[in-house]
Design a protein around this motif. Sequence first.
Motif, PDB file in Angstrom:
ATOM      1  N   ASP A  28       2.354   1.583  -3.377  1.00 56.96           N
ATOM      2  CA  ASP A  28       1.351   2.067  -4.331  1.00 56.96           C
ATOM      3  C   ASP A  28       1.152   3.575  -4.215  1.00 56.96           C
ATOM      4  O   ASP A  28       1.030   4.276  -5.226  1.00 56.96           O
ATOM      5  CB  ASP A  28       0.008   1.358  -4.119  1.00 56.96           C
ATOM      6  CG  ASP A  28       0.018  -0.088  -4.595  1.00 56.96           C
ATOM      7  OD1 ASP A  28       0.951  -0.483  -5.318  1.00 56.96           O
ATOM      8  OD2 ASP A  28      -0.916  -0.826  -4.215  1.00 56.96           O
ATOM      9  N   VAL A  29       1.120   4.090  -2.997  1.00 58.12           N
ATOM     10  CA  VAL A  29       0.927   5.531  -2.792  1.00 58.12           C
ATOM     11  C   VAL A  29       2.112   6.314  -3.357  1.00 58.12           C
ATOM     12  O   VAL A  29       1.936   7.339  -4.034  1.00 58.12           O
ATOM     13  CB  VAL A  29       0.692   5.861  -1.299  1.00 58.12           C
ATOM     14  CG1 VAL A  29       0.722   7.358  -1.055  1.00 58.12           C
ATOM     15  CG2 VAL A  29      -0.633   5.274  -0.832  1.00 58.12           C
ATOM     16  N   LYS A  47      -8.134   4.500 -10.552  1.00 59.51           N
ATOM     17  CA  LYS A  47      -7.510   3.183 -10.544  1.00 59.51           C
ATOM     18  C   LYS A  47      -6.665   3.000  -9.278  1.00 59.51           C
ATOM     19  O   LYS A  47      -6.774   1.997  -8.577  1.00 59.51           O
ATOM     20  CB  LYS A  47      -6.647   3.016 -11.798  1.00 59.51           C
ATOM     21  CG  LYS A  47      -5.978   1.665 -11.908  1.00 59.51           C
ATOM     22  CD  LYS A  47      -5.158   1.551 -13.175  1.00 59.51           C
ATOM     23  CE  LYS A  47      -3.806   2.182 -12.885  1.00 59.51           C
ATOM     24  NZ  LYS A  47      -2.810   2.042 -13.907  1.00 59.51           N
ATOM     25  N   THR A  48      -5.836   3.974  -8.977  1.00 62.01           N
ATOM     26  CA  THR A  48      -4.949   3.870  -7.816  1.00 62.01           C
ATOM     27  C   THR A  48      -5.741   3.925  -6.523  1.00 62.01           C
ATOM     28  O   THR A  48      -5.490   3.148  -5.601  1.00 62.01           O
ATOM     29  CB  THR A  48      -3.888   4.984  -7.835  1.00 62.01           C
ATOM     30  OG1 THR A  48      -3.183   4.902  -9.075  1.00 62.01           O
ATOM     31  CG2 THR A  48      -2.914   4.848  -6.691  1.00 62.01           C
ATOM     32  N   LEU A  61       4.213   5.304  -5.736  1.00 61.10           N
ATOM     33  CA  LEU A  61       4.151   5.209  -7.201  1.00 61.10           C
ATOM     34  C   LEU A  61       3.070   6.133  -7.761  1.00 61.10           C
ATOM     35  O   LEU A  61       3.263   6.769  -8.796  1.00 61.10           O
ATOM     36  CB  LEU A  61       3.890   3.763  -7.628  1.00 61.10           C
ATOM     37  CG  LEU A  61       5.056   2.801  -7.440  1.00 61.10           C
ATOM     38  CD1 LEU A  61       4.606   1.370  -7.702  1.00 61.10           C
ATOM     39  CD2 LEU A  61       6.219   3.171  -8.326  1.00 61.10           C
ATOM     40  N   TYR A  62       1.949   6.188  -7.069  1.00 62.89           N
ATOM     41  CA  TYR A  62       0.847   7.071  -7.475  1.00 62.89           C
ATOM     42  C   TYR A  62       1.304   8.520  -7.477  1.00 62.89           C
ATOM     43  O   TYR A  62       1.065   9.264  -8.430  1.00 62.89           O
ATOM     44  CB  TYR A  62      -0.332   6.863  -6.528  1.00 62.89           C
ATOM     45  CG  TYR A  62      -1.451   7.861  -6.682  1.00 62.89           C
ATOM     46  CD1 TYR A  62      -2.161   7.960  -7.868  1.00 62.89           C
ATOM     47  CD2 TYR A  62      -1.804   8.700  -5.634  1.00 62.89           C
ATOM     48  CE1 TYR A  62      -3.198   8.869  -8.005  1.00 62.89           C
ATOM     49  CE2 TYR A  62      -2.844   9.603  -5.759  1.00 62.89           C
ATOM     50  CZ  TYR A  62      -3.536   9.686  -6.952  1.00 62.89           C
ATOM     51  OH  TYR A  62      -4.551  10.593  -7.088  1.00 62.89           O
ATOM     52  N   THR A  79       3.542   9.017 -10.432  1.00 64.92           N
ATOM     53  CA  THR A  79       2.764   8.994 -11.672  1.00 64.92           C
ATOM     54  C   THR A  79       2.017  10.308 -11.858  1.00 64.92           C
ATOM     55  O   THR A  79       1.983  10.864 -12.959  1.00 64.92           O
ATOM     56  CB  THR A  79       1.765   7.806 -11.666  1.00 64.92           C
ATOM     57  OG1 THR A  79       2.510   6.599 -11.522  1.00 64.92           O
ATOM     58  CG2 THR A  79       0.944   7.775 -12.944  1.00 64.92           C
ATOM     59  N   GLU A  81      -6.297   7.571 -13.834  1.00 69.04           N
ATOM     60  CA  GLU A  81      -5.192   7.087 -13.001  1.00 69.04           C
ATOM     61  C   GLU A  81      -5.546   7.220 -11.526  1.00 69.04           C
ATOM     62  O   GLU A  81      -5.283   6.327 -10.726  1.00 69.04           O
ATOM     63  CB  GLU A  81      -3.901   7.858 -13.314  1.00 69.04           C
ATOM     64  CG  GLU A  81      -2.708   7.431 -12.509  1.00 69.04           C
ATOM     65  CD  GLU A  81      -2.268   5.999 -12.775  1.00 69.04           C
ATOM     66  OE1 GLU A  81      -1.708   5.379 -11.848  1.00 69.04           O
ATOM     67  OE2 GLU A  81      -2.480   5.487 -13.891  1.00 69.04           O
ATOM     68  N   HIS A  82      -6.179   8.332 -11.169  1.00 67.06           N
ATOM     69  CA  HIS A  82      -6.560   8.564  -9.783  1.00 67.06           C
ATOM     70  C   HIS A  82      -7.560   7.503  -9.314  1.00 67.06           C
ATOM     71  O   HIS A  82      -7.400   6.911  -8.250  1.00 67.06           O
ATOM     72  CB  HIS A  82      -7.154   9.966  -9.633  1.00 67.06           C
ATOM     73  CG  HIS A  82      -7.662  10.249  -8.262  1.00 67.06           C
ATOM     74  ND1 HIS A  82      -6.824  10.464  -7.202  1.00 67.06           N
ATOM     75  CD2 HIS A  82      -8.922  10.326  -7.775  1.00 67.06           C
ATOM     76  CE1 HIS A  82      -7.544  10.670  -6.112  1.00 67.06           C
ATOM     77  NE2 HIS A  82      -8.827  10.596  -6.437  1.00 67.06           N
ATOM     78  N   GLN A 111      -7.284   0.612  -5.853  1.00 63.84           N
ATOM     79  CA  GLN A 111      -6.303  -0.385  -5.409  1.00 63.84           C
ATOM     80  C   GLN A 111      -5.907  -0.152  -3.954  1.00 63.84           C
ATOM     81  O   GLN A 111      -5.798  -1.090  -3.171  1.00 63.84           O
ATOM     82  CB  GLN A 111      -5.053  -0.351  -6.304  1.00 63.84           C
ATOM     83  CG  GLN A 111      -4.047  -1.425  -5.958  1.00 63.84           C
ATOM     84  CD  GLN A 111      -4.624  -2.824  -6.097  1.00 63.84           C
ATOM     85  OE1 GLN A 111      -5.187  -3.189  -7.123  1.00 63.84           O
ATOM     86  NE2 GLN A 111      -4.517  -3.622  -5.045  1.00 63.84           N
ATOM     87  N   ILE A 112      -5.726   1.092  -3.570  1.00 64.72           N
ATOM     88  CA  ILE A 112      -5.336   1.406  -2.189  1.00 64.72           C
ATOM     89  C   ILE A 112      -6.454   1.017  -1.224  1.00 64.72           C
ATOM     90  O   ILE A 112      -6.200   0.417  -0.177  1.00 64.72           O
ATOM     91  CB  ILE A 112      -4.948   2.891  -2.058  1.00 64.72           C
ATOM     92  CG1 ILE A 112      -3.634   3.143  -2.804  1.00 64.72           C
ATOM     93  CG2 ILE A 112      -4.831   3.308  -0.587  1.00 64.72           C
ATOM     94  CD1 ILE A 112      -3.274   4.602  -2.972  1.00 64.72           C
ATOM     95  N   THR A 166       0.832  -1.210   0.000  1.00 68.08           N
ATOM     96  CA  THR A 166       0.000   0.000   0.000  1.00 68.08           C
ATOM     97  C   THR A 166       0.863   1.256   0.000  1.00 68.08           C
ATOM     98  O   THR A 166       0.618   2.193  -0.770  1.00 68.08           O
ATOM     99  CB  THR A 166      -0.947   0.000   1.221  1.00 68.08           C
ATOM    100  OG1 THR A 166      -1.731  -1.191   1.189  1.00 68.08           O
ATOM    101  CG2 THR A 166      -1.869   1.205   1.210  1.00 68.08           C
TER     102      THR A 166
END
Length: 182
Positions: free
Chosen positions: A129-130, A157-158, A132-133, A136, A154-155, A161-162, A126
């Motif tokens: 992911d944050v 999608k991320t 990488l987000y 990105t 993108e927002h 996932q979070i 997690t």
Amino acid sequence: MIGDRLKMLRKEKGLTMKEIGEIIGVSDAAWTKYEKNRAEPSIESLIKIADYFQVSLDFLLGRTNIREPQFVEEANIQSEFLKEFEWSKIGDPSQMYFLVENLSTSIRKYNEHKVTELELQLLLKTISDVVLYFNTLAELKEKYKSITKEVLTEHRKTLSQIIEDLNNILEEAYKDILDGKK
């Protein structure tokens, strides 16, 4: 200092000075001098000693009490990262120290068996992911000067996932209760 470490490591393995000398490739007289701090091992011998006892060179030299070479390297990387963060002079560096401290606490909780490996892995995923987000979004900001459909996609999608990862952490933490075991 090095002599004390060498003596301690030799005794932990239950070796005589002659035995360790043969393993490292020095005489028992040379090893005796090392342990009594009358002489210092060559760099080549230090490397052999560290490899044999599976300790870091920093541990042998008394620069740290951390034995494991990988932990010394990780501590050095963490220290360099925090120095870079301080030098960047952005905002309050205590926020980064707070993050590192809390990550250390999470790992300690894992080592104390208070959280499972899966819980810890989900947490690390997690956080990753944050980060990488964030990177990105910075790239998208450079590419598109205003909020576009790509940025919002993108927002979403991320964020999805979070939230899924956080739900997985919650489910893992309370799986015994959810399974009716407690």
